[in-house]
Design an enzyme around this catalytic site. Structure first.
Site, PDB file in Angstrom:
ATOM      1  N   PHE A 178     -35.415  26.020  24.978  1.00 43.21           N
ATOM      2  CA  PHE A 178     -35.890  27.049  24.051  1.00 43.21           C
ATOM      3  C   PHE A 178     -34.785  28.068  23.783  1.00 43.21           C
ATOM      4  O   PHE A 178     -34.093  28.506  24.706  1.00 43.21           O
ATOM      5  CB  PHE A 178     -37.057  27.839  24.660  1.00 43.21           C
ATOM      6  CG  PHE A 178     -38.275  27.029  24.992  1.00 43.21           C
ATOM      7  CD1 PHE A 178     -39.243  26.767  24.038  1.00 43.21           C
ATOM      8  CD2 PHE A 178     -38.462  26.543  26.287  1.00 43.21           C
ATOM      9  CE1 PHE A 178     -40.380  26.036  24.355  1.00 43.21           C
ATOM     10  CE2 PHE A 178     -39.599  25.811  26.618  1.00 43.21           C
ATOM     11  CZ  PHE A 178     -40.559  25.565  25.648  1.00 43.21           C
ATOM     12  N   ASP A 179     -34.668  28.475  22.522  1.00 45.74           N
ATOM     13  CA  ASP A 179     -33.924  29.693  22.196  1.00 45.74           C
ATOM     14  C   ASP A 179     -34.765  30.886  22.668  1.00 45.74           C
ATOM     15  O   ASP A 179     -35.969  30.739  22.960  1.00 45.74           O
ATOM     16  CB  ASP A 179     -33.707  29.735  20.677  1.00 45.74           C
ATOM     17  CG  ASP A 179     -33.122  31.048  20.204  1.00 45.74           C
ATOM     18  OD1 ASP A 179     -32.258  31.605  20.918  1.00 45.74           O
ATOM     19  OD2 ASP A 179     -33.533  31.525  19.129  1.00 45.74           O
TER      20      ASP A 179
END
Ligand SMILES: [Mg+2]
Length: 316
Positions: A178-179
């Protein structure tokens, strides 16, 4: 063709307990590489598309970008059932197609060919594929169609757009990357950065260090993975989660880490890239899917074979 027909096929034998299943909805064009077929639909029209699908009914569609993710999710189900044969909190994958059931037999045959456990097939004949997401209690939606993804995000369902690409995944765990900002976290810090620049955003974060960042569109899905991980001992955990953020560790990492702690979300590995390209670390991780809101990060990830899903901003 009767374009009013909507068909939902339940494969009863595989049906999960709807109250506990973690339902992931995937469009046919995300699961399979149907770019040639889609091009035919766009250029020659629906009748030609249907004819081609029917005459190739027994020819499996090519594997698409989301296939390794689906296989990994199903591997996690196997591990969950090995641990507890009565386990009800399993992943359930449902497939959505905007085409009719008439042309959908090739899709069903292809799912069977690859041995995928898809519990429901929804053929929607041109209707908005997101209209059933809430009633199916969908926890993640992956599609090749940007407007569908936006519609899902408006319904507060974690959703991202994928495009076909060459992919390289590895490992015997489900690996999800995930960013941070505008994905796990809200866009509040991005907004300050865009409006006022780096020096001001560092001051902003320092001032709010003890206040959690707002929740982003993928917090809920990350929390689900986090809860599932707790069922396993660390050495047998079939899920590995990653945070790959443009934030720097020293200035902007503190509030991010404190936010995850406040949420009770344990991420296995966190990379604070300080604005450096994310491609090289993703090439090393080889996740099954990577979520980011930044188109250039997605492009960099795609170049190294990371299955990449764009979380578009501005939908909500
Ligand atoms: Mg971001």
């Amino acid at each position: 063709m009767d374009d009013m027909i909507e068909v939902i096929v339940n494969t009863e034998v595989r049906q999960r307990d709807a109250t506990e299943a973690i339902t992931i909805a995937i469009s046919a064009r995300a699961l399979f590489d149907m770019e040639e077929e889609h091009e035919l639909f766009l250029t020659e029209g629906i009748e030609e598309y249907i004819n081609q699908q029917i005459s190739n009914e027994d020819v499996p569609l090519k594997e698409g970008i989301v296939m390794p993710f689906v296989k990994a999710v199903q591997m996690v189900n196997v591990k969950l059932l090995e641990r507890n044969p009565e386990e009800k909190q399993l992943f359930e994958v449902i497939l959505l197609s905007t085409h009719s059931a008439e042309s959908g037999l090739r899709i069903i045959n292809s799912v069977n060919y690859y041995g995928l456990d898809i519990s429901k097939f929804c053929f929607l004949s041109g209707k908005d594929p997101t209209k059933y997401l809430l009633s199916h209690n969908v926890k993640l939606f992956l599609s090749a169609c940007e407007s569908s993804v936006c519609n899902a995000l408006k319904k507060r369902i974690p959703a991202a757009r994928v495009m076909q690409q060459d992919i390289q995944t590895a490992g015997n765990q489900l690996k999800v990357a995930f960013d941070g900002d505008s994905v796990l976290f809200s866009d509040e810090t991005d907004v300050v950065f865009k409006e006022k620049g780096l020096d001001e955003v560092i001051k902003y974060e320092k001032n709010l260090e003890h206040i959690p960042i707002g929740e982003g569109p993928f917090k809920a899905f990350a929390m689900i993975l986090g809860e599932m991980k707790k069922k396993f001992s660390p050495e047998n955990d079939p899920i590995c989660t990653y945070l790959v953020t443009a934030r720097s560790g020293n200035d902007l990492g503190v509030r991010a880490i404190k936010t995850l702690r406040n949420w009770g979300l344990k991420i296995d590995e966190a990379f604070f890239m300080a604005g450096s390209p994310k491609g090289p670390i993703l090439a090393h991780i080889q996740p099954h899917i990577f979520f980011d809101d930044n188109a250039s990060n997605i492009e960099g990830a795609r170049k190294v074979g990371t299955p990449s899903a764009l979380v578009p901003s501005g939908c909500i």
